[in-house]
Design a protein around this motif. Structure first.
Motif, short mmCIF file in Angstrom:
data_model
loop_
_atom_site.label_atom_id
_atom_site.label_comp_id
_atom_site.label_asym_id
_atom_site.label_seq_id
_atom_site.Cartn_x
_atom_site.Cartn_y
_atom_site.Cartn_z
N ILE A 112 -10.32 -5.42 36.97
CA ILE A 112 -11.41 -6.68 37.25
C ILE A 112 -10.87 -7.46 38.64
O ILE A 112 -11.73 -7.64 39.48
CB ILE A 112 -11.83 -7.32 36.13
N THR A 137 -17.43 -5.75 33.91
CA THR A 137 -17.21 -6.17 32.48
C THR A 137 -18.24 -5.39 31.76
O THR A 137 -18.39 -5.80 30.31
CB THR A 137 -17.46 -7.93 32.16
N SER A 148 -21.55 -5.93 31.60
CA SER A 148 -22.52 -7.01 30.84
C SER A 148 -24.03 -6.90 31.39
O SER A 148 -24.68 -7.73 30.89
CB SER A 148 -21.72 -8.30 31.39
#
Length: 354
Positions: A324, A48, A50
């Motif tokens: 994902i 993601t 992140s």
């Protein structure tokens, strides 16, 4: 040929305490499960994008997330000013979008802190209760030290994308180091758990022992190559199979300007190497399963099945562009493959726990 070895013969008394052994083994499984969960959360954090959302390393106070709008604004400002990921890739990002990636990274770090607490406090309690032995304590202190080192390596990885840098992701070789250390920790937990069993194991002939080690080395190398693929998003670049970019060897496999850095920074090189190693690992595991069908309590067969399943999943993940869900599943099963080889080595190892 294989011979049965009793618990006393393999020296379990050196690592298995006379009391509380089952409690310690259950605790080791909990730690291994938490590390496994952390591997998956780390994978989601990477998939993601992140990982660079928290730009500071605060081992203690960082456990608290932003508590109000002012705190959120301050964290978002740090991300905007200290990372090129925002400037080059996420410019114009809304606060709500930042919160999404922030929570993934925060959860990953929090889980790491929880692993440390759940490891240290019961360990000290077991020690006080007489549920350990000197050999077991040395093993557990080593695992705890590796966990502490993992926290430092995690920040070393994140820092590669913070500050004066042109990176929009963490350095792939640092991600590989971070991931490899996590696998070493979970492998150490599983190895110690098996070493504390009452039931005997079998010491097989030297050939099966050597093949078990070969599979462990091959699986470890493949996981490291997979980490490089993840670090470069290489699984989303070349999505044809069995060819790669329409050729057996992609045209961009070697860029002369990069030199040896091709093996770490060239998307084509990294993905091709990961593919080739997958074929090698599959071939080795299937060959060993047929060569030693009864050795190591059947773990050669189990390992071959796991590798075959992972190979199919890898191709499917590639063809769909590494979404994902499939990416996480691929990482999860890859970790199982590696643990299978760890168990395989333990089952047929001639080394004695003394």
């Amino acid at each position: 040929m294989r011979t049965q070895v009793s618990s006393e013969d393999v020296g379990l008394k050196g690592i298995r305490p006379q009391k509380g052994a089952n409690a310690v083994r259950i605790w080791l499984l909990i730690i291994a499960a938490m590390v496994y969960a952390m591997i998956l959360v780390g994978g989601a954090t990477r998939l993601t994008d992140s990982g660079l959302s928290i730009t500071e390393w605060k081992p203690v106070t960082g456990a608290l997330p932003p508590m109000n709008s002012e705190h959120w604004a301050a964290e978002f400002e740090k991300y905007k000013t200290q990372t090129d990921e925002y400037k080059l890739q996420n410019v114009g990002m809304e606060l709500s979008e930042f919160k999404y990636i922030y929570w993934w990274e925060w959860s990953h770090r929090l889980l790491g802190r929880l692993v440390g607490v759940v490891f240290l406090l019961p360990f000290l309690a077991f020690w006080a209760l007489g549920y350990t032995t000197p050999k077991l304590r040395r093993r557990l202190w080593a695992l705890f030290a590796l966990g502490g080192l993992q926290g430092f390596i995690g920040w070393w990885m994140v820092s590669s994308g913070v500050g004066e840098t042109s990176r929009v992701d963490v350095a792939p070789y640092r991600l590989m180091t971070h991931f490899s250390l996590a696998l070493l920790i979970i492998g150490g937990c599983v190895w110690t758990w098996f070493s504390m069993r009452e039931r005997p194991r079998f010491i097989d002939d030297n050939r099966s022992q050597k093949w078990a080690i070969i599979l462990l080395v091959a699986a470890s190398l493949q996981m490291m190559l997979g980490a490089l693929v993840a670090g470069l998003d290489a699984g989303r670049t070349y999505t044809d199979w069995p060819m790669m970019d329409g050729s057996v060897v992609p045209a961009g496999y070697w860029v002369s300007e990069l030199g040896l850095r091709n093996f770490f920074e060239n998307v084509a090189t990294v993905q091709f190497n990961h593919r080739v190693m997958a074929y090698i690992l599959l071939g080795l595991s299937v060959y060993a399963a047929f060569k030693f069908p009864r050795a190591a309590g059947g773990w050669f067969k189990r390992t071959a099945h796991a590798v075959a399943g992972q190979s199919v999943l890898g191709v499917v993940t590639l063809l769909f562009g590494a979404p994902i869900g499939l990416g996480l599943f691929h990482q999860a099963l890859g970790t199982i493959v590696l643990l299978s080889t760890v168990i395989l080595v333990w089952q047929c190892s001639g080394q004695r726990e003394r």
